[in-house]
Design an enzyme around this catalytic site. Structure first.
Site, PDB file in Angstrom:
ATOM      1  N   THR A   1      -0.126  -0.135  -1.723  1.00  0.00           N
ATOM      2  CA  THR A   1      -0.469  -0.590  -3.071  1.00  0.00           C
ATOM      3  C   THR A   1      -1.191   0.513  -3.839  1.00  0.00           C
ATOM      4  O   THR A   1      -0.987   0.685  -5.035  1.00  0.00           O
ATOM      5  CB  THR A   1      -1.305  -1.875  -2.996  1.00  0.00           C
ATOM      6  OG1 THR A   1      -0.482  -2.900  -2.406  1.00  0.00           O
ATOM      7  CG2 THR A   1      -1.743  -2.357  -4.371  1.00  0.00           C
TER       8      THR A   1
ATOM      9  N   GLU B   1      -5.077  -4.852   4.567  1.00  0.00           N
ATOM     10  CA  GLU B   1      -3.861  -4.634   5.343  1.00  0.00           C
ATOM     11  C   GLU B   1      -4.176  -3.632   6.452  1.00  0.00           C
ATOM     12  O   GLU B   1      -4.489  -2.477   6.176  1.00  0.00           O
ATOM     13  CB  GLU B   1      -2.763  -4.081   4.430  1.00  0.00           C
ATOM     14  CG  GLU B   1      -1.443  -3.877   5.131  1.00  0.00           C
ATOM     15  CD  GLU B   1      -0.343  -3.361   4.191  1.00  0.00           C
ATOM     16  OE1 GLU B   1      -0.581  -2.376   3.472  1.00  0.00           O
ATOM     17  OE2 GLU B   1       0.756  -3.942   4.203  1.00  0.00           O
TER      18      GLU B   1
ATOM     19  N   GLY C   1       1.408   2.772  -5.157  1.00  0.00           N
ATOM     20  CA  GLY C   1       2.146   2.014  -6.172  1.00  0.00           C
ATOM     21  C   GLY C   1       1.419   2.020  -7.501  1.00  0.00           C
ATOM     22  O   GLY C   1       2.010   2.194  -8.571  1.00  0.00           O
TER      23      GLY C   1
ATOM     24  N   GLU D   1       7.557  -2.090  -4.008  1.00  0.00           N
ATOM     25  CA  GLU D   1       7.420  -3.001  -2.872  1.00  0.00           C
ATOM     26  C   GLU D   1       6.214  -2.503  -2.094  1.00  0.00           C
ATOM     27  O   GLU D   1       6.265  -1.448  -1.484  1.00  0.00           O
ATOM     28  CB  GLU D   1       8.708  -2.979  -2.053  1.00  0.00           C
ATOM     29  CG  GLU D   1       8.866  -4.207  -1.194  1.00  0.00           C
ATOM     30  CD  GLU D   1       8.294  -4.000   0.181  1.00  0.00           C
ATOM     31  OE1 GLU D   1       7.090  -4.291   0.352  1.00  0.00           O
ATOM     32  OE2 GLU D   1       9.025  -3.544   1.060  1.00  0.00           O
TER      33      GLU D   1
ATOM     34  N   LYS E   1      13.258  10.629  -1.390  1.00  0.00           N
ATOM     35  CA  LYS E   1      12.251  11.360  -0.623  1.00  0.00           C
ATOM     36  C   LYS E   1      11.756  10.490   0.535  1.00  0.00           C
ATOM     37  O   LYS E   1      11.085   9.484   0.350  1.00  0.00           O
ATOM     38  CB  LYS E   1      11.052  11.756  -1.482  1.00  0.00           C
ATOM     39  CG  LYS E   1      10.180  12.764  -0.731  1.00  0.00           C
ATOM     40  CD  LYS E   1       8.747  12.795  -1.154  1.00  0.00           C
ATOM     41  CE  LYS E   1       7.919  11.696  -0.572  1.00  0.00           C
ATOM     42  NZ  LYS E   1       7.717  11.783   0.897  1.00  0.00           N
TER      43      LYS E   1
ATOM     44  N   CYS F   1       5.199  -4.355   6.332  1.00  0.00           N
ATOM     45  CA  CYS F   1       4.525  -4.774   5.096  1.00  0.00           C
ATOM     46  C   CYS F   1       4.359  -6.287   5.049  1.00  0.00           C
ATOM     47  O   CYS F   1       3.389  -6.785   4.511  1.00  0.00           O
ATOM     48  CB  CYS F   1       5.284  -4.273   3.886  1.00  0.00           C
ATOM     49  SG  CYS F   1       7.030  -4.654   3.939  1.00  0.00           S
TER      50      CYS F   1
ATOM     51  N   GLY G   1       5.732   1.320  -0.288  1.00  0.00           N
ATOM     52  CA  GLY G   1       4.613   1.985   0.358  1.00  0.00           C
ATOM     53  C   GLY G   1       3.330   1.245   0.058  1.00  0.00           C
ATOM     54  O   GLY G   1       3.348   0.031  -0.178  1.00  0.00           O
TER      55      GLY G   1
HETATM   56  P1  NAI Z   1       1.882   5.902   1.193  1.00  0.00           P
HETATM   57  O1  NAI Z   1       2.009   4.811   0.206  1.00  0.00           O
HETATM   58  O2  NAI Z   1       0.955   7.011   0.917  1.00  0.00           O
HETATM   59  O3  NAI Z   1       3.311   6.567   1.446  1.00  0.00           O
HETATM   60  C1  NAI Z   1       4.550   6.029   1.108  1.00  0.00           C
HETATM   61  C2  NAI Z   1       5.432   7.101   0.496  1.00  0.00           C
HETATM   62  O4  NAI Z   1       4.911   7.515  -0.752  1.00  0.00           O
HETATM   63  C3  NAI Z   1       5.574   8.371   1.318  1.00  0.00           C
HETATM   64  O5  NAI Z   1       6.893   8.833   1.202  1.00  0.00           O
HETATM   65  C4  NAI Z   1       4.624   9.336   0.627  1.00  0.00           C
HETATM   66  O6  NAI Z   1       4.973  10.670   0.799  1.00  0.00           O
HETATM   67  C5  NAI Z   1       4.798   8.935  -0.812  1.00  0.00           C
HETATM   68  N1  NAI Z   1       3.670   9.259  -1.688  1.00  0.00           N
HETATM   69  C6  NAI Z   1       2.359   9.392  -1.361  1.00  0.00           C
HETATM   70  N2  NAI Z   1       1.637   9.682  -2.463  1.00  0.00           N
HETATM   71  C7  NAI Z   1       2.502   9.723  -3.494  1.00  0.00           C
HETATM   72  C8  NAI Z   1       2.352   9.947  -4.897  1.00  0.00           C
HETATM   73  N3  NAI Z   1       1.178  10.172  -5.441  1.00  0.00           N
HETATM   74  N4  NAI Z   1       3.453   9.908  -5.665  1.00  0.00           N
HETATM   75  C9  NAI Z   1       4.653   9.646  -5.125  1.00  0.00           C
HETATM   76  N5  NAI Z   1       4.852   9.431  -3.825  1.00  0.00           N
HETATM   77  C10 NAI Z   1       3.786   9.462  -3.009  1.00  0.00           C
HETATM   78  O7  NAI Z   1       1.516   5.244   2.570  1.00  0.00           O
HETATM   79  P2  NAI Z   1       0.863   5.974   3.829  1.00  0.00           P
HETATM   80  O8  NAI Z   1      -0.195   6.909   3.417  1.00  0.00           O
HETATM   81  O9  NAI Z   1       1.948   6.516   4.636  1.00  0.00           O
HETATM   82  O10 NAI Z   1       0.183   4.757   4.557  1.00  0.00           O
HETATM   83  C11 NAI Z   1      -1.094   4.306   4.150  1.00  0.00           C
HETATM   84  C12 NAI Z   1      -1.183   2.809   4.224  1.00  0.00           C
HETATM   85  O11 NAI Z   1      -0.269   2.223   3.326  1.00  0.00           O
HETATM   86  C13 NAI Z   1      -0.802   2.240   5.575  1.00  0.00           C
HETATM   87  O12 NAI Z   1      -1.874   2.230   6.443  1.00  0.00           O
HETATM   88  C14 NAI Z   1      -0.368   0.865   5.210  1.00  0.00           C
HETATM   89  O13 NAI Z   1      -1.478   0.008   5.124  1.00  0.00           O
HETATM   90  C15 NAI Z   1       0.238   1.022   3.843  1.00  0.00           C
HETATM   91  N6  NAI Z   1       1.706   1.113   3.876  1.00  0.00           N
HETATM   92  C16 NAI Z   1       2.425   0.053   3.466  1.00  0.00           C
HETATM   93  C17 NAI Z   1       3.780   0.089   3.527  1.00  0.00           C
HETATM   94  C18 NAI Z   1       4.598  -1.053   3.098  1.00  0.00           C
HETATM   95  O14 NAI Z   1       5.782  -1.104   3.379  1.00  0.00           O
HETATM   96  N7  NAI Z   1       4.042  -2.017   2.398  1.00  0.00           N
HETATM   97  C19 NAI Z   1       4.502   1.222   4.044  1.00  0.00           C
HETATM   98  C20 NAI Z   1       3.663   2.328   4.413  1.00  0.00           C
HETATM   99  C21 NAI Z   1       2.318   2.236   4.338  1.00  0.00           C
END
Ligand code: NAI
Ligand code: MG
Length: 806
Positions: A246, A397, A249, A266, A192, A300, A244
């Site tokens: 924390t 972050e 996660g 991660e 996804k 990240c 994505g």
């Molecule tokens: P997110 O963690 O919400 O999204 C990442 C992925 O997880 C997306 O594909 C999203 O659709 C999916 N997702 C969201 N909620 C889920 C759930 N309950 N169960 C399963 N999958 C789910 O990150 P978002 O909202 O895009 O960004 C928010 C903050 O997260 C950013 O501002 C940044 O600080 C951080 N982030 C960190 C990343 C990294 O690589 N460490 C990558 C993206 C965001």
């Protein structure tokens, strides 16, 4: 019009736009509306769709389908159906497909780069020169692992169907990091993509179909977090791999607790960028550009905290500001642009809010004199000085082009500030002094350390976090373990002793000892210490509760009393384990010596332990003696491994080698199985301490006295106080205290499933690693009771990139 001479002197240049037309053509061919890829065919766009936007212009690029639970279900079924055939292709067969995918990526690299930049907003220079080449590299590299799997991962098989959820910052690269190792090792995938950036995943799916990848091997379902949650919750998925935030996660860890799904996470970071006085400051400035202005800082492992040694801090700030003046923010498709657009309005708002917060908290905010384009989602490079290490902007972050600069005096202080975060993803160290770099690298808690470089990635090197940055590695040999498990023929289920009861791990231990009970032999035994205590910090201590539990032999006679440890005792034990952390820096030779000594001292008391085992558990003398002998051998086995569980040197490109070090996890909570009270207990403790962890161990609740009998053995074996702490008592209560304790770095739990689930759920507090099992192991069997699996669980890999060669 500017003359040539004027242009030469000002060194300014005009736009050099990359044409979007091939991407536009591809989007138009699909009617700018997409369904999912399930079972080898693209469905039509669904009933519910949402737009994906070009953040540089606000233009809608296409509509994609919001995946439903039903569609996830179909995709998982397709993956399940395809998996046996994909595995049966064999390593060479799968390698051929992965090579084909790598070539297809290369053939379409410009198209992929343009679509990526349109959908995400990253500069074309980055998508063209970094993202897409690395994607191809990942498929090539893992094609190689597919080829070598039969010999290099002998005895292992795929996990099965993998659910993969990826973020928007490196949409196609994260897809490659996820898909390549999964497919190489014979798994099939439901992926996804992130809702802001689904297009390159759809384009990749299109390319996979074009090369004829067998249907169902790769499925792509688009949607938002709800679609992701449906994938996480699907019972047909064997493992979740997530990159994505924390926060999400944490939700996923809780949602999968007790499901038996494998999990790798991660997550976020707040990575230090440490500059020593003797560093080459011009290189440092370019390093900062790569560390925090690469991908608009939406990385990240972005070097978002500059720690500058006091003597050079002012000069560095001056140089940085000068460099920031020359950075160009603008259209991602302009080849001369350094910083593109922020992915979405919500992310831009988050950045703006955090910058305001930083100002409110008293830090000095500096931005270049020029202004950003006003159309589209742009944010200028930003440098904060006068930042206190506890400030919000130094802890949270930001995920934007914003860096904070703090100062330090000594290397020790640099390490302390570096580690002053809940994260542990990466760090970079800048110094011309090899000693300084290699002294500091082991002391920073992070999965990747870059020496005089930053943000380098390669398929041959593992990448992943310590602490709240998650667990598991992607890339390198270490990343493969996430996608395999011991082959079925070696699995414990197949060998389980059929005479054992259904709930063998229950506290009462019913059915664990199939041998007929002996007549009460207590009178034949040496006198028993009836006042067992806890063992904390190398001393025997009374339990805080003041209570003890009677321990009876099989005839029901009182054998002794075991102390009832509680929350307070665990806390004291964790403190003692922390105080003994210098164990990690004892040489591996020293740790081996201690374990040999422990084995010898146990051997000297073999008969006594065997008699004790027999009398307490009712095991036959032969079986009891066998368990003690196996425990002795296990001490020698891990003594042997202590100085041989080597890391690796990865052959990464650029002017580097990458040193993969196996580091201890830290303080481990070990909850021993109820059965095999001596061997099961030592099977956990020995590998953990062999690898440099310190432990708080909870022995078998039914038969704790075999562990309390070990105190003298530990005392006489030169095990430093605090390395092994033992707290007896109610397993469930003690396990939960360990699982929720923020200063415990990992928990191993062997017991009933409902408690294992609770351990996994409670681990989300500090995102500690867990290894929780409810299937019984045959602890006496060398394939089940010991081996590299235990050593892997006792370590985490730190990859240190060092300059090497020309
Ligand atoms: P997110 O963690 O919400 O999204 C990442 C992925 O997880 C997306 O594909 C999203 O659709 C999916 N997702 C969201 N909620 C889920 C759930 N309950 N169960 C399963 N999958 C789910 O990150 P978002 O909202 O895009 O960004 C928010 C903050 O997260 C950013 O501002 C940044 O600080 C951080 N982030 C960190 C990343 C990294 O690589 N460490 C990558 C993206 C965001
Ligand atoms: Mg988009």
């Amino acid at each position: 019009m500017t003359g040539v001479r004027e242009a030469f002197e000002s060194m300014s240049w005009g736009p050099a736009p990359e044409s979007p037309s091939p991407a536009v053509k591809w989007l138009d061919e699909h009617g700018r509306a997409f369904g999912h890829l399930i079972g080898g065919s693209f469905g039509p766009a669904g009933a519910a769709t949402f737009p994906t936007i070009n953040p540089a212009t606000g233009e809608e690029l296409a509509r994609v389908t919001q995946g439903t639970g039903d569609e996830i279900d179909r995709a998982v079924s397709a993956a399940r159906a395809a998996q046996p055939g994909w595995w049966a292709l064999g390593g060479h067969g799968r390698a051929r497909w992965l090579y084909a995918l790598a070539r297809e990526v290369q053939r379409n690299s410009r198209l992929l780069a343009v679509v990526e930049s349109l959908d995400n907003g990253k500069p074309i220079r980055e998508s063209r020169d970094l993202d897409i080449p690395l994607v191809a590299r990942h498929f090539y590299h893992h094609a190689g692992w597919a080829e070598l799997m039969e010999t290099e991962l002998a005895g292992h098989e795929p996990v099965g169907v993998i659910g993969q959820i990826i973020p928007w910052n490196f949409p196609l690269l994260m897809l490659a990091w996820k898909i390549a190792p999964a497919l190489a090792t014979g798994n099939t995938v439901v992926l996804k993509p992130a809702e802001f950036t689904p297009l390159t995943a759809l384009l990749f799916a299109d390319l996979a179909n074009r090369v004829g990848l067998p249907p169902g091997v790769l499925n792509v379902v688009t949607g938002d977090g709800a679609t992701g949650a449906a994938l996480v919750g699907h019972p047909g998925v064997d493992k979740i791999a997530f990159t994505g935030s924390t926060d999400v996660g944490r939700i996923i860890r809780a949602a999968t607790a007790g499901s038996g799904k494998k999990l790798s996470l991660e997550l976020g970071g707040k990575s230090p960028f440490v500059v020593f006085e003797d560093a080459d400051l011009d290189s440092v400035v370019e390093g900062v550009v790569d560390a925090i202005w690469f991908n608009q800082g939406q990385v990240c492992c972005a070097g978002s905290r500059i720690l500058a040694q006091e003597g050079i801090a002012a000069r560095l700030v001056e140089k940085l500001r000068a460099r920031m003046e020359t950075l160009r923010v603008g259209s991602p498709l302009d080849k001369a642009v350094d910083i593109g657009a922020i992915v979405a309005p919500v992310q831009l708002e988050k950045i703006q809010e955090l910058v305001e917060q930083g100002k409110r908290e008293g830090a000095t905010c500096w931005q270049p004199s020029w202004s950003c384009p006003t159309e589209g989602l742009f944010y200028p490079p930003t440098l904060f000085t006068d930042v206190s290490p506890a400030a919000t902007i130094a802890q949270v972050e930001i995920f934007g082009p914003v860096v904070v600069l703090m100062t330090f005096r000594t290397p020790a202080e640099a390490v302390e500030i570096s580690n002053n975060t809940r994260y542990g993803l990466a760090a970079s160290i800048w110094t011309e002094n090899l000693n300084t770099a290699l002294d500091v690298a082991p002391r920073i808690k992070a999965g990747t350390i870059w020496v005089n470089c930053t943000n380098l990635f390669d398929a041959a090197s593992g990448f992943g976090g310590y602490r709240e940055s998650g667990y598991g590695r992607e890339g390198g040999r270490e990343g493969l373990w996430e996608y395999v498990r011991a082959a079925r023929s070696e699995e414990r289920g197949a060998r389980r002793n059929p005479s054992l009861g259904e709930d063998p791990a229950g506290v009462d231990g019913a059915g664990l000892r199939p041998e007929p009970h002996l007549p009460p032999p207590s009178s034949l035994l040496p006198p028993i210490d009836r006042t067992a205590k806890l063992y904390i910090g190398g001393r025997q201590v009374r339990p805080d509760s003041g209570y003890a539990t009677p321990i009876r032999d099989p005839a029901g006679a009182l054998a002794a009393e075991a102390p009832q440890g509680n929350r307070k005792d665990i806390r004291n034990a964790v403190e003692a384990a922390h105080a003994a952390r210098s164990w990690a820096s004892a040489t591996a030779h020293t740790r081996a010596q201690v374990l040999y000594y422990l084995g010898e001292n146990l051997a000297a008391r073999e008969a006594e332990f065997a008699a004790r085992l027999a009398s307490l558990t009712g095991a036959s003398p032969e079986s009891a003696a066998g368990e003690v002998r196996a425990a002795i051998r296990r001490a020698f086995y891990y003594a042997a491994w202590a100085d041989k569980y080597d890391g690796a040197v990865h052959a990464t490109p650029f002017r580097n080698v990458t040193i993969a070090m196996n580091e201890p996890v830290g303080v481990l909570g070990l909850v021993a199985p109820v059965e095999a009270p001596l061997l099961g207990f030592l099977s956990l403790v020995l590998p953990a301490v062999a690898m440099g962890n310190t432990v708080v161990a909870v022995p078998s609740e039914r038969w704790p006295l075999l562990a309390t009998d070990l105190y003298q053995v530990l005392d006489t074996s030169d095990v430093p106080g605090g390395v092994i702490n033992i707290v007896t008592g109610r397993r469930q209560e003690l396990a939960m205290v360990l699982a929720s304790h923020d200063d415990v770095d990992g928990v191993w739990f062997f017991g009933p499933r409902d408690e294992a689930a609770e351990v996994e759920r409670l681990s989300t507090g500090n995102m500690k690693r867990t290894w929780a099992e409810w299937d019984r192991r045959e602890w006496g069997d060398d394939h089940q009771g010991q081996g590299p699996e235990f050593l892997r669980e006792a370590t985490q890999v730190k990859n240190i990139w060092v300059p090497y060669g020309a």
